[in-house]
Design an enzyme around this catalytic site. Structure first.
Site, PDB file in Angstrom:
ATOM      1  N   GLU A 145       0.525  -1.170  -0.057  1.00  0.00           N
ATOM      2  CA  GLU A 145      -0.434   0.219   0.294  1.00  0.00           C
ATOM      3  C   GLU A 145       1.035   1.294   0.295  1.00  0.00           C
ATOM      4  OE1 GLU A 145      -1.030  -3.005   1.931  1.00  0.00           O
ATOM      5  OE2 GLU A 145      -2.920  -3.152   0.788  1.00  0.00           O
ATOM      6  N   HIS A 148     -12.580  -4.454   7.406  1.00  0.00           N
ATOM      7  CA  HIS A 148     -12.689  -4.939   6.731  1.00  0.00           C
ATOM      8  C   HIS A 148     -14.102  -3.870   6.203  1.00  0.00           C
ATOM      9  CE1 HIS A 148     -10.758  -8.546   5.819  1.00  0.00           C
ATOM     10  NE2 HIS A 148     -10.440  -7.658   4.367  1.00  0.00           N
TER      11      HIS A 148
END
Lengths: 334, 396
Positions: free
Chosen positions: A56, A126
């Site tokens: 990321e 999530h």
């Protein structure tokens, strides 16, 4: 067309019009986990639509470097929850690049897409809504759409905006929201809220998924079910509530919100992220300053709790229609 | 001033049969006489380079008299400039942070001679010479440090934030510029430009996770990127040996080959840069390049630089391996210029820097309105932004 198709459509238009546009991220070449980049690699080639490693911070930095050379970099962070390793790159490099180079370089061509908000069972990693963490990142824009039409128009505007934009897509809406989306290339303005329902008694402000919960709450207010009826005073059932979708979180449209609150005298802000240091706090502070003498009740926040998003109790974490209805009643009767 | 090969214990431990690199600044030899008008060849010391999964560069390098004199002038001027920054900081005219590259001039000037301004260089915060050599002026550099309008970022960045169209910055977060370098290299590859991108970092930053993330992406996509580790032996106040499990930074790219080069001899730097530029522009993918060099001063102005190393060590480096004195010796011994000629260059450099200091000092501080400019692209700003206090709200 549902929302993931709207996103895909926008990416396709962006790449068609702009030869320098590339799409990259984890697993995007074969469609991405939410299918938002389906078929793009076949349409535009693997040089322009490619998978990255699970990296990321690297994805963000790579995108900034690419954008600094005048290219259009459209990165995907697979879940907004994974944006934290890239936080330094986004806040220190992307947001400040233009300012600290005196306008010589910028990461303006960078757009970071990331699925965010809860689906009901995502849990700690999530289901988060990290938009609030970026509020202090002057130089960034943060956009959250509520529907396929909005997603397509706002994403195209974000990609073409000459500033780095974080585009957070409420993942539960990818499939559940369906609209007739124009096939053409169109943009919707950034930095502008949209009034969905006009009203004069209370301003209800939200973005992303909770916009729908707000809508449900308004139905509950006007025609409560038998079970709810005892808790909804008759006098409030005809209240005219103005519903606003903020759309751009940074920089947010204070003008529209303040104008609305000046007329209604009441504000309820609904967001999924936790309360402390959240976007609602900032909006509350600004509106109390601008509309202090017009307010008939304190600004009310309906938010997630200050806990991790709990796996088993996600439904209790999310600001559901009942909590919103309760806040509306409390604010109207203050 | 002989070549004092500095033997590092770790090298002995990990690679017992390999000779260590030597970092004398003046160990190159002329092949056949030095011409005053034509290019001539020089032999580098046989221990100037080491290779990892690749052949090290050859030891012959071609130079001209003009080039050597230009290098000398630039190195001297850069050192003068950094010394001026040091003085301005101590006078409290430069505030904030300030990292000087005194001792490392062979790297910046050598890289300037091995690249063109179409190539891309992105680096950390010890980069004042790069910004000036790649299209900036001393006045605009010092102006930036002083926070004045004439600064290269209009006085809005400061020491760590210096940019020119040919120099992609000046980045203050340790290691953060390295993935940006991968992006720059990707853009060059995408545009099919035959240029090299040099993503530079120090021995300290080499342990940052994102540096390895960048290596992986660069090798995966075969990007024309040279990862340059400027190993000045200390990451802030910690020596390389105490921070890194492997101090052979040129070997840390796994499948990416690497070259270690003497970063004190400007001719070795030049050769290494030419070699790596050829490497990446010939489609060989990324390569690592480690320059073994030395910083004379502290990490930043608040670090005297003597708590984690001895004064004797610094003194020994200064007196035996100084890159400027090394080049001076070449020029004098090869009969290209006399000591008096070079003294004159020193004097000019001092005068040039002194003049730039005065001019930069005269430049005004940034306008108040610039607090709000360059945050968002012109015309796309939010309706307003808050200033230092509630009454100071700027409406676009």
């Amino acid at each position: 067309m549902n929302m993931y198709q709207g996103v895909r459509d926008a990416l396709s238009h962006a790449m068609m019009r702009d030869d320098t546009a590339v799409v990259f991220g984890e697993d995007v070449a074969f469609g991405g986990v939410f299918r938002c980049t389906m078929g793009l690699a076949e349409e535009f080639g693997r040089e322009r639509v490619f998978n990255t490693p699970l990296t990321e911070q690297g994805i963000a930095g790579f995108g900034i470097g690419l954008a600094a050379m005048g290219h259009t970099a459209i990165a995907e962070i697979q879940f907004a929850d994974y944006i934290y390793p890239a936080f330094d790159q986004i806040v220190n490099e992307a947001a400040k690049y233009r300012f600290r180079s005196g306008g010589q370089f910028s990461a303006g061509g960078l757009t970071i897409r990331c699925p965010s908000m809860a689906v009901g069972h995502g849990g700690h990693y999530h289901s988060q809504s990290p938009e609030g963490f970026f509020m202090g990142g002057a130089g960034l824009k943060v956009v959250i759409p509520r529907s396929p039409i909005q997603a397509k128009g706002l994403l195209l505007a974000s990609i073409r905006d000459p500033n780095p934009v974080i585009f957070m897509e409420p993942k539960v809406l990818y499939r559940s929201s369906v609209e007739q989306v124009p096939m053409d290339d169109y943009e919707l303005p950034l930095g502008r809220a949209e009034t969905l329902v006009a009203g004069s008694d209370l301003t209800l402000l939200s973005w992303g998924t909770p916009v729908y919960h707000c809508e449900t709450a308004l139905h509950m207010l006007t025609s409560p079910s038998d079970a709810l009826a005892p808790y909804v005073p008759q006098s409030l059932r005809s209240a005219k509530v103005e519903l606003i979708d903020l759309r751009t979180i940074l920089p947010w449209d204070a003008e529209t919100v303040a104008e609305s609150v000046s007329r209604t005298g009441r504000l309820v802000v609904v967001h999924e992220a936790g309360r402390t240091g959240g976007v609602g706090a900032e909006i509350g502070a600004e509106i109390q300053k601008r509309c202090f003498l017009k307010l008939n009740a304190p600004v009310k926040l309906v938010t997630g709790w200050d806990t991790p998003v709990p796996m088993q109790f996600e439904k209790f974490y999310m600001p559901d229609p009942l909590r919103i209805l309760d806040a509306i009643i409390e604010t109207l009767t203050y | 001033m002989a070549s004092l090969a500095r033997i590092r214990p770790t090298i002995q431990r990990t690679l017992p049969f390999v000779r260590s690199i030597q970092i004398a600044a003046d160990s190159s030899q002329l092949q056949e006489g030095a011409s005053h008008s034509e290019p001539f060849k020089v032999n580098l010391h046989e221990d100037s380079f080491r290779g990892y999964n690749t052949e090290p560069p050859s030891l012959d390098v071609e130079v001209t008299k003009d080039q050597l004199l230009t290098m000398y002038r630039q190195m001297t001027t850069m050192r003068r400039m950094e010394m001026a920054a040091d003085a301005l900081y101590k006078q409290k005219l430069i505030r904030g942070f300030c990292h000087l590259a005194i001792g490392q001039e062979a790297v910046s000037v050598g890289m300037e001679h091995g690249t063109t301004h179409d190539d891309r260089i992105i680096s950390s915060y010890r980069t004042h010479p790069f910004a000036v050599l790649r299209g900036g002026t001393i006045k605009s550099l010092l102006g930036e440090l002083l926070g004045r309008q004439c600064g290269m970022s209009h006085g809005k960045g400061g020491s760590m934030h210096v940019f020119t169209p040919a120099f992609q910055g000046g980045h203050g977060i340790v290691g953060a510029q390295v993935p940006l370098g991968a992006g720059l290299a990707f853009a060059a590859k995408y545009d099919e430009k035959k240029i090299a991108t040099y993503a530079m970092y120090g021995d300290g930053a080499s342990n940052q996770g994102q540096v390895f993330e960048s290596f992986n992406m660069a090798k995966l996509w075969n990007l024309p990127c040279v990862f340059v580790c400027e190993n000045n032996k200390y990451g802030m106040g910690t020596s390389a040996e105490r921070s890194s499990m492997n101090t052979e930074y040129y070997t840390r790219g796994d499948k990416i080959p690497g070259i270690q080069a003497n970063g004190m001899d400007i001719l070795a730097v030049l050769k290494a840069v030419q070699h790596t530029k050829d490497w990446v522009t010939s489609g060989n993918g990324p390569i690592l390049l480690e320059f073994v060099t030395y910083r004379y001063g502290g990490h930043s102005m608040s670090d005297p630089g003597t708590t984690y190393r001895t004064r004797e060590e610094v003194q020994r480096m200064r007196s035996t391996q100084d890159p400027i004195r090394g080049l001076q010796r070449y020029i004098e011994e090869w009969g290209l210029a006399s000591e008096q000629d070079l003294k004159a260059v020193d004097k000019e450099a001092k005068a040039e820097v002194d003049k730039a200091v005065e001019e930069a000092k005269e430049s005004p501080e940034p306008l108040e309105k610039d607090l709000w400019s360059d945050i968002y692209a012109k015309g796309t700003e939010p309706p307003f932004m808050r200033g230092r206090e509630r009454e100071e709200i700027h409406y676009f």
